[in-house]
Design a protein around this motif. Structure first.
Motif, PDB file in Angstrom:
ATOM      1  N   ARG A 326       0.680  -1.290  -0.104  1.00  0.00           N
ATOM      2  CA  ARG A 326       0.072   0.000  -0.118  1.00  0.00           C
ATOM      3  C   ARG A 326       0.930   1.201   0.125  1.00  0.00           C
ATOM      4  NH1 ARG A 326      -5.215  -1.033   4.145  1.00  0.00           N
ATOM      5  NH2 ARG A 326      -6.345  -2.384   2.787  1.00  0.00           N
ATOM      6  N   LEU A 327       2.016   1.253   1.009  1.00  0.00           N
ATOM      7  CA  LEU A 327       2.740   2.569   0.834  1.00  0.00           C
ATOM      8  C   LEU A 327       3.470   2.454  -0.561  1.00  0.00           C
ATOM      9  CD1 LEU A 327       4.511   1.895   4.336  1.00  0.00           C
ATOM     10  CD2 LEU A 327       2.633   3.500   3.607  1.00  0.00           C
ATOM     11  N   TYR A 328       3.866   1.495  -1.106  1.00  0.00           N
ATOM     12  CA  TYR A 328       4.545   1.553  -2.539  1.00  0.00           C
ATOM     13  C   TYR A 328       3.442   2.151  -3.347  1.00  0.00           C
ATOM     14  CZ  TYR A 328       6.448   0.080  -7.062  1.00  0.00           C
ATOM     15  OH  TYR A 328       6.805   0.011  -8.173  1.00  0.00           O
ATOM     16  N   ASP A 329       2.081   1.502  -3.450  1.00  0.00           N
ATOM     17  CA  ASP A 329       1.207   2.254  -4.262  1.00  0.00           C
ATOM     18  C   ASP A 329       0.866   3.533  -4.164  1.00  0.00           C
ATOM     19  OD1 ASP A 329      -0.842   1.257  -6.267  1.00  0.00           O
ATOM     20  OD2 ASP A 329      -2.290   1.604  -4.728  1.00  0.00           O
ATOM     21  N   ASN A 330       0.840   4.053  -2.931  1.00  0.00           N
ATOM     22  CA  ASN A 330       0.513   5.457  -2.380  1.00  0.00           C
ATOM     23  C   ASN A 330       1.515   6.336  -3.267  1.00  0.00           C
ATOM     24  OD1 ASN A 330      -1.920   4.941  -1.453  1.00  0.00           O
ATOM     25  ND2 ASN A 330      -0.868   4.655   0.747  1.00  0.00           N
ATOM     26  N   ALA A 331       2.949   5.898  -2.868  1.00  0.00           N
ATOM     27  CA  ALA A 331       4.136   6.509  -3.351  1.00  0.00           C
ATOM     28  C   ALA A 331       4.200   6.689  -4.857  1.00  0.00           C
ATOM     29  CB  ALA A 331       5.324   5.908  -2.753  1.00  0.00           C
ATOM     30  N   ARG A 332       3.851   5.373  -5.453  1.00  0.00           N
ATOM     31  CA  ARG A 332       3.595   5.457  -6.975  1.00  0.00           C
ATOM     32  C   ARG A 332       2.668   6.535  -7.531  1.00  0.00           C
ATOM     33  NH1 ARG A 332       2.585  -0.126  -9.839  1.00  0.00           N
ATOM     34  NH2 ARG A 332       0.754   0.319  -8.797  1.00  0.00           N
ATOM     35  N   ARG A 333       1.423   6.255  -6.870  1.00  0.00           N
ATOM     36  CA  ARG A 333       0.370   7.322  -7.379  1.00  0.00           C
ATOM     37  C   ARG A 333       0.887   8.825  -7.136  1.00  0.00           C
ATOM     38  NH1 ARG A 333      -3.421   3.743  -4.990  1.00  0.00           N
ATOM     39  NH2 ARG A 333      -3.308   5.259  -3.112  1.00  0.00           N
ATOM     40  N   GLU A 334       1.419   9.051  -5.882  1.00  0.00           N
ATOM     41  CA  GLU A 334       2.034  10.532  -5.660  1.00  0.00           C
ATOM     42  C   GLU A 334       2.945  10.790  -6.772  1.00  0.00           C
ATOM     43  OE1 GLU A 334       4.005  12.845  -1.913  1.00  0.00           O
ATOM     44  OE2 GLU A 334       3.347  11.013  -1.965  1.00  0.00           O
ATOM     45  N   VAL A 336       3.272   9.667  -9.741  1.00  0.00           N
ATOM     46  CA  VAL A 336       2.698   9.760 -11.115  1.00  0.00           C
ATOM     47  C   VAL A 336       1.896  11.511 -10.898  1.00  0.00           C
ATOM     48  CG1 VAL A 336       0.746   9.299 -12.598  1.00  0.00           C
ATOM     49  CG2 VAL A 336       2.277   7.616 -11.548  1.00  0.00           C
ATOM     50  N   GLU A 337       1.024  11.730 -10.099  1.00  0.00           N
ATOM     51  CA  GLU A 337       0.505  12.952  -9.896  1.00  0.00           C
ATOM     52  C   GLU A 337       1.594  14.197  -9.985  1.00  0.00           C
ATOM     53  OE1 GLU A 337      -2.379  13.912  -9.792  1.00  0.00           O
ATOM     54  OE2 GLU A 337      -3.317  11.819 -10.083  1.00  0.00           O
ATOM     55  N   ARG A 338       2.614  14.092  -9.212  1.00  0.00           N
ATOM     56  CA  ARG A 338       3.725  15.095  -9.391  1.00  0.00           C
ATOM     57  C   ARG A 338       4.276  15.442 -10.614  1.00  0.00           C
ATOM     58  NH1 ARG A 338       6.661  17.490  -5.612  1.00  0.00           N
ATOM     59  NH2 ARG A 338       5.528  16.564  -3.870  1.00  0.00           N
ATOM     60  N   ARG A 339       4.494  14.012 -11.378  1.00  0.00           N
ATOM     61  CA  ARG A 339       4.962  14.152 -12.816  1.00  0.00           C
ATOM     62  C   ARG A 339       3.717  14.810 -13.522  1.00  0.00           C
ATOM     63  NH1 ARG A 339       8.105   8.416 -13.700  1.00  0.00           N
ATOM     64  NH2 ARG A 339       9.936   8.971 -12.158  1.00  0.00           N
ATOM     65  N   ARG A 340       2.775  14.556 -13.531  1.00  0.00           N
ATOM     66  CA  ARG A 340       1.632  15.166 -14.277  1.00  0.00           C
ATOM     67  C   ARG A 340       1.676  16.601 -13.848  1.00  0.00           C
ATOM     68  NH1 ARG A 340      -4.011  12.409 -14.140  1.00  0.00           N
ATOM     69  NH2 ARG A 340      -3.911  13.326 -11.779  1.00  0.00           N
ATOM     70  N   ALA A 341       1.678  17.152 -12.826  1.00  0.00           N
ATOM     71  CA  ALA A 341       1.569  18.585 -12.358  1.00  0.00           C
ATOM     72  C   ALA A 341       2.779  19.276 -12.800  1.00  0.00           C
ATOM     73  CB  ALA A 341       1.573  18.560 -10.966  1.00  0.00           C
ATOM     74  N   GLU A 342       3.925  18.628 -12.790  1.00  0.00           N
ATOM     75  CA  GLU A 342       5.137  19.199 -13.528  1.00  0.00           C
ATOM     76  C   GLU A 342       5.079  19.712 -14.876  1.00  0.00           C
ATOM     77  OE1 GLU A 342       8.550  16.725 -12.444  1.00  0.00           O
ATOM     78  OE2 GLU A 342       8.506  17.562 -10.389  1.00  0.00           O
ATOM     79  N   GLU A 343       4.333  18.517 -15.685  1.00  0.00           N
ATOM     80  CA  GLU A 343       4.148  18.630 -16.977  1.00  0.00           C
ATOM     81  C   GLU A 343       3.119  19.774 -17.296  1.00  0.00           C
ATOM     82  OE1 GLU A 343       2.866  14.784 -18.384  1.00  0.00           O
ATOM     83  OE2 GLU A 343       5.044  13.989 -18.351  1.00  0.00           O
TER      84      GLU A 343
END
Length: 371
Positions: A326-334, A336-343
């Protein structure tokens, strides 16, 4: 030959070696069963003692005149029964009529008969001893066979326990390897339930996890065809409903039910019609319960306390692995969201030709996502 029939022909057996000390009337002819004790009391103990002592035939031609009304014998003949130098009995013949009824020819005849009788009696005694020894030997052999069979069963049970314990330890090692190498939740649970089912031979192994509002639990992984069907239908249960799984979730305590027919709160399911025993184990970190490891068997009395301890240890490993996943999944989603925000931010900065309100709106959203 004995020219006139005697009154009685008793055969005495002896337990004395040198002197005839005990009289035991073994066989009698010419005497009714009711007269045995009466006749025995009237026999000549003097002659019996002398025959036993001297180990040779003796003849009393005429005893003293018996009292009036007495049936005591006037003529008495005694012949010892000897086998291997040991006195085994005495052949006793008397006649109550008159003295002089027996001759030396009678002695010779009875001596010959006595020798044959002594041998036959000894053979019968040896046969009886052999038969008794054989019976005792057979009884001992049966006892030994029974003990050997019981010991074999005990050893087989001990061997089965050792094999099962080895399988449990091996499965624990495999699960530990999986929890450290697999971070994807679905792959992790599928691997774990398959390992436990195949290694322990259980009918069904499933993992139930709570949802976000912690009011329902969903079957996230299940072994075999039953598990596939249940996962496709997204089966859920309420944590407040009666049943083994929901009860384990609420209490945070494992529950072992070896006979579901004796459990009033057991909730049957169409996919588990052959279930006879069930074991529910909480998945928790500290005091926080977030799921249940459900194990079912098609055999009654399938689980032991040792199974409970080993499988609870596996459940604890699975709980840790699920938390890590779960921690890994949350970190991965976070991420992804950060990279999308940067884009989005880069696009907002590069699109200077668009209107000012639109550009400001996109920049504000990108900054918000980066926080």
């Amino acid at each position: 030959m004995i020219r006139r029939p005697p009154r009685s022909t008793p055969l005495y057996s002896s337990a004395a070696s040198d002197v005839y000390k005990r009289q035991d009337l073994a066989v009698a002819r010419g005497i009714s069963e009711g007269d045995r004790e009466h006749i025995r009391s009237e026999m000549s103990t003097a002659l019996l003692d002398m025959v036993a002592r001297e180990r040779r035939p003796l003849l009393f031609d005429s005893l003293l005149e018996p009292p009036a009304g007495s049936s005591m014998a006037r003529s008495v003949l005694g012949v010892p029964l000897i086998v291997g130098g040991q006195l085994t009995g005495i052949l006793y013949v008397d006649n109550p009529a008159v003295g002089g009824r027996f001759t030396h020819a009678d002695i010779d005849l009875l001596a010959l008969f006595a020798a044959q009788a002594a041998t036959a009696i000894e053979n019968a005694r040896l046969h009886e001893q052999t038969a008794r020894a054989n019976r005792e030997l057979e009884a001992w052999a049966r006892t030994l066979e029974q003990r050997a069979a019981e010991r074999t069963v005990e050893l087989e049970r001990a061997n089965q326990a050792l094999v099962q314990r080895a399988a449990q330890l091996e499965t624990s090692a495999l699960v530990a390897r999986s929890v450290t190498s697999i971070l994807d939740k679905e792959a992790l649970l599928a691997d774990v339930v398959t390992l436990i089912r195949e290694r322990f031979g259980y009918y069904f192994v499933g993992v139930w996890l709570d949802d976000t509002n912690e009011s329902m639990m969903t079957l996230e992984a299940g072994s075999g065809e039953h598990g596939r069907i249940l996962r496709m239908s997204r089966v859920t249960i309420s944590i407040n409903s009666p049943g083994i799984i929901s009860g384990v979730y609420r209490s945070g305590q494992a529950r072992l039910v070896n006979r579901i027919t004796d459990t009033p709160d057991y909730q049957p399911h169409t996919q588990f019609q052959v279930t006879k025993a069930e074991l529910g184990l909480p998945l928790q970190i500290g005091k926080q319960v977030f799921g249940v490891l459900d194990i079912q068997s098609d055999l009654a009395d399938a689980f032991t306390n040792d199974d409970l301890m080993v499988l609870q240890a596996l459940a604890d490993q699975i709980a840790v692995a699920l938390r890590n996943a779960r921690l890994y999944d949350n970190a991965r989603r976070e991420l992804v969201e950060r990279r999308r925000a940067e884009e989005e931010l880069l696009q907002a900065l590069s699109l200077i030709h668009i209107s000012e309100p639109t550009r400001l709106r996109r920049i504000s959203y990108a900054v918000f996502c980066l926080k």
